[in-house]
Design a protein around this motif. Structure first.
Motif, PDB file in Angstrom:
ATOM      1  N   TRP A 205       0.817  -1.213   0.000  1.00 31.83           N
ATOM      2  CA  TRP A 205       0.000   0.000   0.000  1.00 31.83           C
ATOM      3  C   TRP A 205       0.850   1.262   0.000  1.00 31.83           C
ATOM      4  CZ3 TRP A 205      -2.826  -3.408  -1.413  1.00 31.83           C
ATOM      5  CH2 TRP A 205      -3.269  -4.493  -0.654  1.00 31.83           C
ATOM      6  N   ASP A 206       2.159   1.136   0.172  1.00 26.28           N
ATOM      7  CA  ASP A 206       3.005   2.328   0.255  1.00 26.28           C
ATOM      8  C   ASP A 206       2.938   3.205  -0.996  1.00 26.28           C
ATOM      9  OD1 ASP A 206       3.700   1.398   2.736  1.00 26.28           O
ATOM     10  OD2 ASP A 206       5.778   0.900   2.221  1.00 26.28           O
ATOM     11  N   PRO A 207       3.033   2.633  -2.221  1.00 32.00           N
ATOM     12  CA  PRO A 207       2.984   3.508  -3.403  1.00 32.00           C
ATOM     13  C   PRO A 207       1.679   4.295  -3.521  1.00 32.00           C
ATOM     14  CG  PRO A 207       3.972   1.407  -3.972  1.00 32.00           C
ATOM     15  CD  PRO A 207       3.416   1.246  -2.594  1.00 32.00           C
ATOM     16  N   PRO A 208       0.490   3.658  -3.459  1.00 30.33           N
ATOM     17  CA  PRO A 208      -0.725   4.476  -3.550  1.00 30.33           C
ATOM     18  C   PRO A 208      -0.925   5.393  -2.347  1.00 30.33           C
ATOM     19  CG  PRO A 208      -1.292   2.163  -3.202  1.00 30.33           C
ATOM     20  CD  PRO A 208       0.164   2.207  -3.487  1.00 30.33           C
ATOM     21  N   LEU A 209      -0.451   4.970  -1.159  1.00 30.53           N
ATOM     22  CA  LEU A 209      -0.587   5.831   0.017  1.00 30.53           C
ATOM     23  C   LEU A 209       0.287   7.080  -0.075  1.00 30.53           C
ATOM     24  CD1 LEU A 209      -0.698   3.439   3.116  1.00 30.53           C
ATOM     25  CD2 LEU A 209      -2.497   4.983   2.348  1.00 30.53           C
ATOM     26  N   SER A 210       1.366   7.001  -0.846  1.00 32.84           N
ATOM     27  CA  SER A 210       2.272   8.151  -0.942  1.00 32.84           C
ATOM     28  C   SER A 210       1.582   9.371  -1.532  1.00 32.84           C
ATOM     29  CB  SER A 210       3.506   7.781  -1.764  1.00 32.84           C
ATOM     30  OG  SER A 210       3.165   7.563  -3.125  1.00 32.84           O
ATOM     31  N   ARG A 211       0.456   9.155  -2.213  1.00 30.70           N
ATOM     32  CA  ARG A 211      -0.304  10.276  -2.779  1.00 30.70           C
ATOM     33  C   ARG A 211      -1.196  10.962  -1.753  1.00 30.70           C
ATOM     34  NH1 ARG A 211      -1.400   6.237  -7.073  1.00 30.70           N
ATOM     35  NH2 ARG A 211      -3.410   5.880  -6.057  1.00 30.70           N
ATOM     36  N   ILE A 212      -1.363  10.341  -0.583  1.00 29.79           N
ATOM     37  CA  ILE A 212      -2.334  10.804   0.406  1.00 29.79           C
ATOM     38  C   ILE A 212      -1.672  11.738   1.420  1.00 29.79           C
ATOM     39  CG2 ILE A 212      -4.058  10.097   2.103  1.00 29.79           C
ATOM     40  CD1 ILE A 212      -4.558   9.133  -0.812  1.00 29.79           C
ATOM     41  N   ARG A 213      -2.232  12.923   1.584  1.00 30.17           N
ATOM     42  CA  ARG A 213      -1.743  13.837   2.615  1.00 30.17           C
ATOM     43  C   ARG A 213      -2.247  13.359   3.970  1.00 30.17           C
ATOM     44  NH1 ARG A 213      -4.051  18.381   4.921  1.00 30.17           N
ATOM     45  NH2 ARG A 213      -5.761  18.308   3.408  1.00 30.17           N
ATOM     46  N   PRO A 214      -1.365  13.079   4.925  1.00 28.16           N
ATOM     47  CA  PRO A 214      -1.814  12.540   6.197  1.00 28.16           C
ATOM     48  C   PRO A 214      -2.601  13.545   7.025  1.00 28.16           C
ATOM     49  CG  PRO A 214       0.526  13.025   6.283  1.00 28.16           C
ATOM     50  CD  PRO A 214       0.100  13.211   4.856  1.00 28.16           C
ATOM     51  N   ALA A 215      -3.520  13.038   7.822  1.00 33.04           N
ATOM     52  CA  ALA A 215      -4.223  13.882   8.782  1.00 33.04           C
ATOM     53  C   ALA A 215      -3.226  14.414   9.808  1.00 33.04           C
ATOM     54  CB  ALA A 215      -5.322  13.085   9.472  1.00 33.04           C
ATOM     55  N   ASP A 216      -3.477  15.592  10.285  1.00 36.92           N
ATOM     56  CA  ASP A 216      -2.597  16.179  11.290  1.00 36.92           C
ATOM     57  C   ASP A 216      -2.586  15.307  12.545  1.00 36.92           C
ATOM     58  OD1 ASP A 216      -1.065  18.717  12.213  1.00 36.92           O
ATOM     59  OD2 ASP A 216      -2.505  18.311  13.814  1.00 36.92           O
ATOM     60  N   ARG A 217      -1.382  15.072  13.082  1.00 38.56           N
ATOM     61  CA  ARG A 217      -1.239  14.176  14.234  1.00 38.56           C
ATOM     62  C   ARG A 217      -2.059  14.635  15.433  1.00 38.56           C
ATOM     63  NH1 ARG A 217      -1.640  11.084  17.409  1.00 38.56           N
ATOM     64  NH2 ARG A 217      -0.191   9.608  18.357  1.00 38.56           N
ATOM     65  N   GLY A 218      -2.298  15.916  15.544  1.00 39.28           N
ATOM     66  CA  GLY A 218      -3.061  16.421  16.682  1.00 39.28           C
ATOM     67  C   GLY A 218      -4.558  16.233  16.565  1.00 39.28           C
ATOM     68  N   THR A 219      -5.028  15.708  15.433  1.00 39.82           N
ATOM     69  CA  THR A 219      -6.472  15.559  15.236  1.00 39.82           C
ATOM     70  C   THR A 219      -7.004  14.189  15.638  1.00 39.82           C
ATOM     71  OG1 THR A 219      -6.198  14.834  12.936  1.00 39.82           O
ATOM     72  CG2 THR A 219      -6.404  17.212  13.336  1.00 39.82           C
ATOM     73  N   PHE A 220      -6.118  13.283  16.039  1.00 38.31           N
ATOM     74  CA  PHE A 220      -6.573  11.955  16.459  1.00 38.31           C
ATOM     75  C   PHE A 220      -5.642  11.416  17.541  1.00 38.31           C
ATOM     76  CE2 PHE A 220      -3.687  11.313  12.920  1.00 38.31           C
ATOM     77  CZ  PHE A 220      -2.897  10.247  13.305  1.00 38.31           C
ATOM     78  N   GLN A 221      -6.169  10.490  18.317  1.00 37.39           N
ATOM     79  CA  GLN A 221      -5.419   9.895  19.408  1.00 37.39           C
ATOM     80  C   GLN A 221      -5.401   8.387  19.236  1.00 37.39           C
ATOM     81  OE1 GLN A 221      -3.688  11.454  22.023  1.00 37.39           O
ATOM     82  NE2 GLN A 221      -2.932   9.365  22.343  1.00 37.39           N
ATOM     83  N   ARG A 222      -4.250   7.830  18.907  1.00 36.20           N
ATOM     84  CA  ARG A 222      -4.134   6.382  18.719  1.00 36.20           C
ATOM     85  C   ARG A 222      -4.313   5.657  20.052  1.00 36.20           C
ATOM     86  NH1 ARG A 222       1.119   5.052  15.104  1.00 36.20           N
ATOM     87  NH2 ARG A 222       0.274   2.956  15.464  1.00 36.20           N
ATOM     88  N   ALA A 223      -5.147   4.620  20.038  1.00 36.96           N
ATOM     89  CA  ALA A 223      -5.323   3.787  21.228  1.00 36.96           C
ATOM     90  C   ALA A 223      -4.487   2.516  21.155  1.00 36.96           C
ATOM     91  CB  ALA A 223      -6.797   3.419  21.406  1.00 36.96           C
ATOM     92  N   ASP A 224      -4.042   2.143  19.933  1.00 35.17           N
ATOM     93  CA  ASP A 224      -3.320   0.883  19.787  1.00 35.17           C
ATOM     94  C   ASP A 224      -1.981   0.900  20.510  1.00 35.17           C
ATOM     95  OD1 ASP A 224      -2.507   2.801  17.823  1.00 35.17           O
ATOM     96  OD2 ASP A 224      -1.495   1.223  16.697  1.00 35.17           O
ATOM     97  N   LEU A 225      -1.362   2.071  20.633  1.00 35.30           N
ATOM     98  CA  LEU A 225      -0.060   2.136  21.285  1.00 35.30           C
ATOM     99  C   LEU A 225      -0.161   1.991  22.799  1.00 35.30           C
ATOM    100  CD1 LEU A 225       1.648   4.977  19.204  1.00 35.30           C
ATOM    101  CD2 LEU A 225       1.741   2.496  18.875  1.00 35.30           C
TER     102      LEU A 225
END
Length: 460
Positions: A205-225
């Motif tokens: 998925w890395d090549p098609p994902l490279s086109r995607i601008r990521p959401a700002d890190r401050g807009t979500f809180q990961r629970a998996d970590l």
């Protein structure tokens, strides 16, 4: 019985086998009893969570694999597992990848129900109003699971009207994938988010994902970590892109179309399981007295499209296709080996798949205990990080079935034995290092337990 159905086996618990004083319990017996403990512990009364800590809701393809194992413990409970999932099906046919438990706090998992907002954002697509779900899907293992569950105890199944109840829902699920998700217009289903593949963090998925601008890190809180080692999990950059894709799909009302998709990939594993489901639906149709011919024809048509569109002779496996760029993704992933589960592949394709599985890129029977999720020689290979190299039990269970179907009995037996042994020694881990078998991710993981139970029963 369909070409993909397994023969029925005795469901007498392996733990009931009498072991003599001078004969220690077999690996199969230990695996069965350990798996029963895990499945009982993760059962909620209506369904099974993959893991209480990291995955506290019901997941779509997890429940299908779980039902396959549960059928040896309780066919009625296995039927309930699938029925519970199907109550959350959308009117357009999609089975969402998560069904949320309203008693679980929102902060326990992200993205949570208030992110997906299925009952409001998905109203035009027919999202249910009585339960909150995600808006994306996972691979269609459900028809195969339903057929195997029925065959485990046909009397109980017929008495409960199980197949008659699930058949039209499973057909609607198939038609959603074959019609609404044919974004490339060439007869194959596309995924619109890496999570839909089930192999969330694959380098494919890395090549098609490279086109995607990521959401700002401050807009979500990961629970998996909070519950997993960061070295085992996706990076923040990848996660930001996942969130951006999911947000955009939600804000478009979960509508499917080639003009709105930011990410669209034809995944060979998703499509192989789609084809396997058509064969399973043919078996279900026969069991309830319906005409199976439509499913068999569709299975043949989809197989032809898969071979024409995704088979790559030079790579020795099937490659993913980026629908937006109309280019193959030249990464060797285990998803490209999973069409081995399909009946009727050309002999030369089967021989090449088996050679690739055993060869330097996956090393089964030589350098690895279990098939890695990604090319051992690939630039992005990481034996610890989520779907970028570790071995997963559901994938290897599917490969074991495919090998056995094509007469590769010795390799299938060896893979089965490694699966059983590694399930026990890893504490029924979510995934493992493919070379050492070191446990990674969650422990007491439900599909690991369920598929170990299935293998334990079938190895008797």
């Amino acid at each position: 019985m369909s070409a993909l159905a397994v023969r029925q086996h005795s469901r007498r618990p392996l733990g009931a086998d009498v072991e003599s004083a001078d004969q220690p319990p077999s690996t199969s017996s230990i695996a069965y009893n350990g798996a029963r403990r895990v499945l009982d512990g993760n059962w909620t009364g209506t369904s099974t969570v993959p893991s209480h800590a990291l995955y506290p809701h019901q997941w779509s393809w997890d429940s299908a694999f779980i039902a396959i194992g549960l059928r040896h413990l309780s066919p009625a409970r296995a039927q309930r597992e699938l029925e519970t999932l199907l109550t959350a099906q959308w009117a357009d046919g999609r089975i969402p990848h998560i069904v949320f438990n309203p008693t679980v706090p929102l902060g326990a998992y992200f993205p949570s129900p208030d992110f997906w907002r299925s009952s409001s954002a998905g109203d035009l697509a027919g999202a249910p109003t009585a339960v909150e779900t995600s808006g994306i899907v996972q691979p269609p293992v459900h028809a195969l699971a339903a057929l195997l569950v029925h065959e485990a105890d046909p009397e109980v199944s017929r008495r409960r009207g199980f197949l008659a109840h699930v058949y039209p829902r499973l057909v609607a699920w198939q038609r959603y994938l074959t019609e609404r998700r044919d974004l490339g217009g060439r007869g194959l289903a596309s995924i619109v988010h890496p999570w839909e593949s089930g192999m969330d963090n694959s380098p494919c998925w890395d090549p098609p994902l490279s086109r995607i601008r990521p959401a700002d890190r401050g807009t979500f809180q990961r629970a998996d970590l909070d519950h997993g080692c960061p070295a085992d999990r996706p990076t923040d950059l990848d996660y930001g892109r996942y969130v951006r894709l999911a947000t955009t799909y939600r804000d478009h009302g979960y509508a499917d179309g080639p003009d709105t998709a930011l990410f669209a990939v034809e995944d060979p594993a998703m499509n192989a399981l789609l084809i396997a489901s058509e064969h399973a639906l043919a078996g279900i149709a026969t069991a309830i007295g319906a005409d199976p011919s439509d499913h068999l024809v569709r299975g043949e048509q989809l197989t032809t499209a898969l071979l024409k569109r995704l088979w790559n002779e030079d790579a020795g496996l099937f490659l993913c296709q980026d629908v937006i760029s109309n280019e193959p993704i030249r990464e060797r992933s285990v998803c490209g080996l999973l069409p081995l589960i399909l009946p009727g592949l050309p002999e030369e394709v089967v021989a090449s798949l088996v050679a690739t599985l055993r060869g330097e890129h996956f090393g089964v029977g030589t350098t690895t205990r279990l098939a890695p999720s990604y090319d051992l020689r690939g630039a992005a290979f990481d034996p610890a990080r989520y779907w970028r190299g570790p071995a997963w039990f559901n994938v290897n269970w599917l490969l074991e079935r495919g090998l056995r179907q094509y007469g590769e009995t010795a390799t299938a037996d060896a893979l089965r034995d490694e699966l059983l042994g590694t399930a026990v020694t890893s504490g029924f881990a979510e995934y493992v290092d493919p070379v050492t078998g070191e446990a990674r991710g969650s422990r007491d993981f439900s599909w690991t337990a369920a598929l170990a139970m299935d293998l334990a029963v079938r190895s008797r």
